[in-house]
Design a protein around this motif. Structure first.
Motif, PDB file in Angstrom:
ATOM      1  N   SER A  37      -3.476   2.162  -3.562  1.00 16.43           N
ATOM      2  CA  SER A  37      -3.919   3.015  -2.542  1.00 16.43           C
ATOM      3  C   SER A  37      -5.355   3.573  -2.617  1.00 16.43           C
ATOM      4  N   CYS A  94     -10.625  -1.150   6.819  1.00 14.07           N
ATOM      5  CA  CYS A  94      -9.851  -2.396   6.351  1.00 14.07           C
ATOM      6  C   CYS A  94      -9.992  -3.528   7.366  1.00 14.07           C
ATOM      7  N   PRO A 138      -3.572  -2.715   6.428  1.00 14.54           N
ATOM      8  CA  PRO A 138      -2.919  -2.486   5.259  1.00 14.54           C
ATOM      9  C   PRO A 138      -1.419  -2.436   5.530  1.00 14.54           C
ATOM     10  N   VAL A 145       1.789  -0.973   4.559  1.00 17.80           N
ATOM     11  CA  VAL A 145       2.059   0.385   3.887  1.00 17.80           C
ATOM     12  C   VAL A 145       3.518   0.230   3.700  1.00 17.80           C
ATOM     13  N   TRP A 176       0.700  -1.250  -0.013  1.00 15.49           N
ATOM     14  CA  TRP A 176      -0.091  -0.107  -0.005  1.00 15.49           C
ATOM     15  C   TRP A 176       0.862   1.467   0.007  1.00 15.49           C
TER      16      TRP A 176
END
Length: 304
Positions: free
Chosen positions: A242, A212, A219, A221, A195
């Motif tokens: 994203s 989420c 996520p 990231v 992400w």
């Protein structure tokens, strides 16, 4: 302290040259005018008028005080006109704070509408991002602020929130991504993807994290950008996927594809915040109405 109304009585007597003429002009009796003048002379501690034939004329002190009375009368008239303009919405000033993505999509058209309807009203515009403008709204330094809060967030003491729009998030994918061919994505489809973060810590990021979590994942990231345009660039380069809000998709990078998301559909809620005790002025009322009309008329961007 000299009484303003008695000063205006003196001014009328000096201008007309007699107590009886001033009384007719002011709608008083001559006796009432004489009483007002006697009290004014006691307040001023000096003689203001002297007899002249069948009328009166001012002493030096009377001339000085009559001149000030004329200036005060003009200022009072100007003050009354200014208040009338404020009450009618022909003048005034509204202090507005907003966050970046609300600027182009909501604030700009709403302020343009306000200027068409009330051209004499000034708007002090400033972006608050990433600061929280609510303390400034509460203490009266800001008249109206655009904020993001969850629909079920607790009320804020001293603040009235007016709903403007639900700003749904959409998936942003690299143009060649396998999921880019789908018309709609389940949020869980992105669970195993790297992400690109696009939000400052706060209610916007919380809306994405909560959605989420409801889809059963957190996520992963790999890049933080905290800027929607930059996030699109990272996505276009293939660094990850994203979620961006619809108001943040005014310009879509040619290297990405934007798709609706469901199950659940991440949404951030945009509100107009005003102080509960703020005066209900025509200017503030018109700006709030313009923001509501703009929010209702703004369609989401078409998927690309």
């Amino acid at each position: 302290m000299l009484d303003v109304r008695r000063l205006q009585v003196l001014r009328a007597v000096v201008a007309s040259g007699s107590v009886s003429a001033a009384a007719r002009q002011l709608g008083y009796t001559p006796s009432a005018v004489s009483q007002q003048l006697a009290v004014l002379e006691r307040e001023a501690a000096v003689q203001l008028l002297e007899r002249s034939g069948r009328g009166v004329r001012p002493t030096e002190a009377g001339r000085v005080l009559s001149g000030y009375a004329a200036a005060i009368g003009e200022q009072v008239a100007e003050a009354e006109a200014a208040l009338a303009d404020l009450r009618a919405g022909r003048a005034g000033r509204v202090v507005l704070r907003y966050f970046a993505t609300a600027g182009a999509s909501l604030v700009a058209p709403a302020v343009a509408r306000l200027r068409r309807e009330l051209p004499g009203v000034g708007v002090d515009l400033r972006m608050a991002d990433p600061e929280d403008p609510l303390p400034q709204v509460r203490d009266g330094r800001v008249d109206l602020a655009l904020v993001v809060r969850a629909a079920d967030a607790p009320p804020i003491d001293g603040i009235r929130l007016v709903h403007l729009r639900d700003d749904a998030y959409r998936a942003v994918l690299p143009a060649g991504h396998p999921l880019a061919g789908r018309r709609v994505l389940d949020l869980a489809d992105l669970a195993d993807e790297p992400w690109v973060g696009s939000e400052w810590p706060g209610p916007c990021r919380e809306a994405v994290s909560a959605a989420c979590a409801a889809a059963g994942f957190s996520p992963r990231v790999v890049v933080e950008s905290e800027d929607y345009a930059t996030a699109q660039g990272f996505v276009a380069a293939g660094l990850g996927v994203s979620l961006l809000p619809e108001t943040g998709l005014g310009g879509v990078h040619r290297g990405v594809r934007v798709r609706p998301v469901r199950r659940p559909r991440p949404v951030r809620v945009i509100w107009a915040a005003v102080r509960e005790s703020a005066p209900d002025t025509p200017a503030l009322r018109a700006l709030l109405a313009a923001l509501q009309a703009t929010a209702a008329a703004t369609p989401p961007p078409a998927p690309r």
